[in-house]
Design an enzyme around this catalytic site. Structure first.
Site, PDB file in Angstrom:
ATOM      1  N   ASP A 267      75.614  57.793  41.477  1.00  7.25           N
ATOM      2  CA  ASP A 267      75.164  56.935  42.566  1.00  7.25           C
ATOM      3  C   ASP A 267      75.786  57.484  43.853  1.00  7.25           C
ATOM      4  OD1 ASP A 267      73.924  54.904  43.949  1.00  7.25           O
ATOM      5  OD2 ASP A 267      74.530  53.338  42.560  1.00  7.25           O
TER       6      ASP A 267
ATOM      7  N   GLU B  17      69.285  39.219  51.078  1.00  2.07           N
ATOM      8  CA  GLU B  17      69.691  39.508  49.700  1.00  2.07           C
ATOM      9  C   GLU B  17      69.290  40.939  49.387  1.00  2.07           C
ATOM     10  OE1 GLU B  17      67.826  37.554  46.397  1.00  2.07           O
ATOM     11  OE2 GLU B  17      65.828  37.629  47.261  1.00  2.07           O
TER      12      GLU B  17
END
Length: 892
Positions: free
Chosen positions: A287, A635
């Site tokens: 990542d 979000e």
């Protein structure tokens, strides 16, 4: 040759011998040249397309210097010209359509894909997305563009388990169930990677491996623990299916630690499980900047230096770095004998095997995917598919007294709410650039051309988070003209002389090939806008830029904010007190270096009375549609957002924001028929709506045609059949600690409370009955269990039904309440019946022990078949569907 020998006989011996030798030597040389010419078609063996991909990769890597090797292990790998290797950027995204690369078809967000419960449909979507991706890639290559978001290696899908509704990135997943996630994930991967016998269409990447689902704000330092039971029963099955069934060619490791090892440096995850146990043959990518977490302060503390961190990651199985730790630090690591160079060779062979499998070093005519025409991008066929998936993702949560569908003969309707006309609420995160924005307001207007549609915003999305819109031209001044002066540069640094100077009425731009400025280069440019902002009323305003790449806003000589290296358009803002009629000097700088450029100068007046206009709109209307929910602006992934109920991209509460609850209560109090439409990426505790609103439709972030799908359901042009891929809880107090990764009291499998709406829930405009369940009374362990049942549409409307099969181990300690082991979405005309059959394998009905082993033991097994889980009452029950349960014996 015979004639030459005859003539030699007539010459002196020495002379004849010399000439003969030359003739023979010439023949040999001639023959050798012929062979060598054939071989020398290739300067290097890896260029020989007849060789296996792994042999070509091995040869290529063997030609590289240590510095060159290290350079190829970062995501933005440079060219190696002497070997004929072009630069390549490994970073690309297609979570729900090709993202960040100009125009593309935008499909429903991942959570909506999961709510279709239709893996075959998601395979079609994967095929469409990979068609667009291939077409874009080859167009970029022809234009000699090889940057970020232009390659064929996609960091998709996100198959983490959505174990807690507070996780902001749960919207990217297919829900809380490992089996449903695996079926959707495998089919999407298969659609993306294609079925060519030789070449990969794309490389898909299963992420984030493993045991990863928030919190966002501490993901760089957290160390999670689970039992082996939870690891093998919940967190690994979707990844195992991706590797073993879909042959996914890439896996992305996660930021966090698991059992004290960083996921990107884990012997357990990357060596034992992924490679040894599952036989994974592709490559592992970190990542982004996850390797930095190995050594940077206050993070994992696993290394002292970048060189040590890089060596640890590669040694444990991470092949490619999204970040800059590997290059140049791996060279130092090799020279200081922290890692052997052969370990780099292994990683590089995996990476270049992938590029060979994508056909990147072969003639285009050999790769069938290279012939996909660019006109597939945002095509009518893909639009139709996006719309179909949006419709199938709609979940009707409640419909008392058949409130829905609405009549198209109504004369007036109020469409109210912060998501009624929100473009962002269509898209979710990790999205592409659509050419269409079918919001609910637009779609309802189109659906009712003869009715009066009364629109009002009604409330902010949350307290302190207003809806920001592009500043209209009448508030912007450039000398005597309305607007701002725009100076456009053919570089990203505002250097030199502008190639274009003009007046821009508004700063509200999305630049794609369909919306061009011919003077600009496609991906590298910059703009400076100057002028004045003149408000017409005094007050506090939120003024901002929604943009990608980098830029800044300067007001009256003061830099209010700047941003850089933003991969997805985000909103940056500052709150200002502005006076009516006063001129404020504006300077906006925008620098683009991505393929999805956009810039919007936006604002909103704070603390406005939005409620009164909404009440007036409702009073004038026969029926009210309230479009509520959340937004991907509050979000999502690791955000700076700190609002009541929200925490750095996650949520600290799962109710609707208070602004929306207040709006809903005021509107319902008017006594008008009211429908709530939710647009959000995660479960919401809409308890008050559940008790007081007659109809609730969950629409998620439904893609560019989402509003049309919503209107089709509201007015009966489509019969909804989506099912919840997550549990809707009643309160955050029902949940364990967010950082607790044990599955106790989580998801439908282990939750012991009463959900508001259970996993698998979803209503229809028709009804379905289940009869003639056929299951053996006894099954010998290790044998398949055959199940068939008849499903009948007992209503008067055609519709889809999602047949769900669950198993429960009766009397077994620590067993799940029930486990989904099969499902099928079927279409039935009114009155039609079909037999649906399932085969449950021993692996599917086995228990997972505390040690993580599959156990097959004698005992009682309860099977339930229906359009829902059994045992729920009230609004938590799917009243339009049936269910049959049977207990059978497992015997030796």
């Amino acid at each position: 040759m015979i004639k030459s020998i005859y003539l030699l006989k007539r010459l002196p011996l020495k002379t004849a011998y010399l000439i003969a030798s030359l003739i023979i030597f010439g023949v040999v040389v001639s023959c050798g040249s012929s062979v060598n010419d054939k071989e020398k078609k290739y300067e290097f063996a890896f260029q020989d397309t007849s060789l296996d991909f792994d042999k070509r990769a091995e040869d290529l890597v063997s030609q590289m210097t240590l510095s060159e090797k290290v350079s190829q292990m970062r995501y933005d790998a440079p060219a190696i010209k002497r070997l004929g290797i072009p630069e390549y950027n490994w970073w690309n995204e297609c979570l729900h359509g090709v993202a960040r690369a100009g125009k593309a078809t935008v499909f429903p967000q991942g959570i909506g894909m999961g709510s279709t419960w239709n893996p075959e449909l998601i395979f079609e979507m994967g095929t469409a997305v990979s068609d667009e991706a291939r077409a874009k890639h080859h167009k970029f290559i022809k234009e000699d563009q090889r940057g970020i978001y232009q390659g064929l290696t996609f960091w998709t899908p996100n198959i983490n388990i959505f174990r807690d509704p507070r996780w902001g990135r749960g919207q990217e997943t297919y829900g809380e169930d490992p089996y449903l996630t695996s079926r959707i994930g495998v089919n999407y991967i298969n659609g993306l990677q294609g079925n060519d016998g030789k070449y990969l269409k794309l490389v898909a990447t299963a992420k984030h491996f493993a045991v990863h689902s928030g919190p966002e704000k501490s993901r760089h330092e957290d160390n999670y623990q689970t039992s082996n039971k939870d690891l093998y029963e919940t967190y690994l099955p979707a990844f195992e299916a991706a590797v073993k069934e879909a042959k996914v060619h890439s896996v992305m490791c996660a930021y966090n630690r698991f059992r004290d090892e960083a996921c990107c440096g884990s012997n357990l995850l990357l060596k034992k499980i992924l490679r040894d146990d599952w036989g994974f043959e592709g490559y592992v990518v970190s990542d982004c900047w996850a390797i930095n977490d190995f050594w940077e302060p206050n993070r994992h503390g696993l290394a002292e230096t970048p060189a040590e961190a890089g060596a640890l990651a590669v040694e444990r199985g991470t092949d490619l770095n999204c970040g800059s730790v590997f290059d140049p630090n791996l060279k130092e690591a090799v020279l200081k004998e922290m890692i052997d160079e052969s370990k780099l060779d292994i990683a590089l062979k995996r990476l270049f095997t992938a590029r060979f499998k994508l056909g990147m070093f072969d003639p285009e005519e050999d790769v069938s995917f290279s012939k996909i025409s660019y006109d597939v991008v945002a095509s009518k066929e893909h639009y139709a598919l996006s719309e179909k998936i949006a419709r199938e993702s709609m979940v009707l949560l409640k419909n008392d007294n058949n409130t829905l569908p609405l009549s198209k003969n109504i004369k007036s309707i109020a469409v109210i709410g912060p998501n009624a006309n929100s473009k962002q609420a269509l898209l979710g995160n990790y999205h592409g650039t659509p050419l269409n924005y079918e919001t609910p307001l637009k779609a309802i207007k189109d659906k009712l051309p003869n009715a009066t549609v009364n629109y009002a915003l009604g409330s902010d999305i949350a307290e302190g988070w207003p809806i920001l819109n592009a500043i209209p031209t009448e508030f912007l001044k450039n000398g005597k003209a309305n607007g701002l002066k725009g100076e456009y540069y053919n570089n990203q640094d505002l250097k030199g002389t502008p190639v274009l100077t003009r007046n821009d009425a508004m700063i509200d731009f999305i630049w794609t090939p369909e919306r061009p400025i011919s003077e600009l280069q496609k991906d590298v440019f910059s703009v400076r806008w100057t002028g004045q902002l003149v408000p017409k009323t005094s007050g506090t305003y939120r003024v901002g830029l929604k943009a990608s790449s980098s830029g800044k806003l300067i007001v009256d000589g003061t830099e209010l904010f700047k941003f850089s290296d933003d991969h997805e358009p985000k909103t940056f803002y500052s709150d200002l007190t502005l006076e009516k009629g006063k001129s404020y000097n504006i300077q906006i700088e925008y620098h683009n270096y991505h393929t999805d450029p956009q810039a919007h100068f936006v604002w909103a007046k704070m603390n406005e009375d939005l409620l009164t206009p909404a009440i007036e709109a409702a009073k004038k209307s026969e029926v009210v549609v309230l479009c509520l929910g959340l937004s991907p602006e509050i979000e999502g992934e690791e955000m700076p957002v700190l609002l009541e109920g929200f925490d750095k991209g996650d949520r600290s509460d799962i109710t609707l924001p208070k602004t929306q609850i207040r709006l809903m209560k005021e509107i319902v109090a008017l006594g008008k028929p009211t429908i709530v439409v939710l647009m959000n990426g995660s479960a919401l505790a809409v308890n008050w709506a559940g008790d007081n609103v007659p109809a609730i439709l969950e629409a998620w972030y439904p893609g560019e045609f989402g509003g049309k799908a919503i209107a089709d359901v509201l007015f009966g042009d489509y019969n909804p059949a989506g099912r919840l891929p997550v549990t809707f809880y009643k309160s955050v107090t029902d949940l364990p600690d967010f950082k607790d990764y044990n599955m106790e009291n989580r998801t439908y499998k282990y939750f012991t409370g009463d959900p508001l709406f259970p996993f698998g829930h979803g209503l229809s405009y028709t009804s379905f009955a289940y009869t003639n369940l056929n299951i053996p009374d006894e099954v010998t362990i290790n044998n398949d269990i055959n199940v068939d049942v008849e499903v009948r549409n007992t209503g008067v409307v055609d519709g889809d039904e999602v047949v769900q099969l669950y198993v429960s181990h009766k009397g077994k300690e620590n067993a799940a309440t029930r486990t989904l082991v099969g499902f099928e979405r079927i279409h039935l005309k009114a009155g039609e019946a079909k037999k649906v059959m399932f085969i449950i394998s021993p692996k599917s009905y086995a228990l997972i022990s505390e040690n993580g082993e599959s156990l097959l033991e004698p005992g009682s097994l309860e099977l339930s078949v229906g359009g829902k889980q059994p045992g729920f009452k009230g609004i938590a029950d799917t009243a339009t569907s049936g269910v049959i349960t049977k207990i059978i014996s497992l015997i030796n």
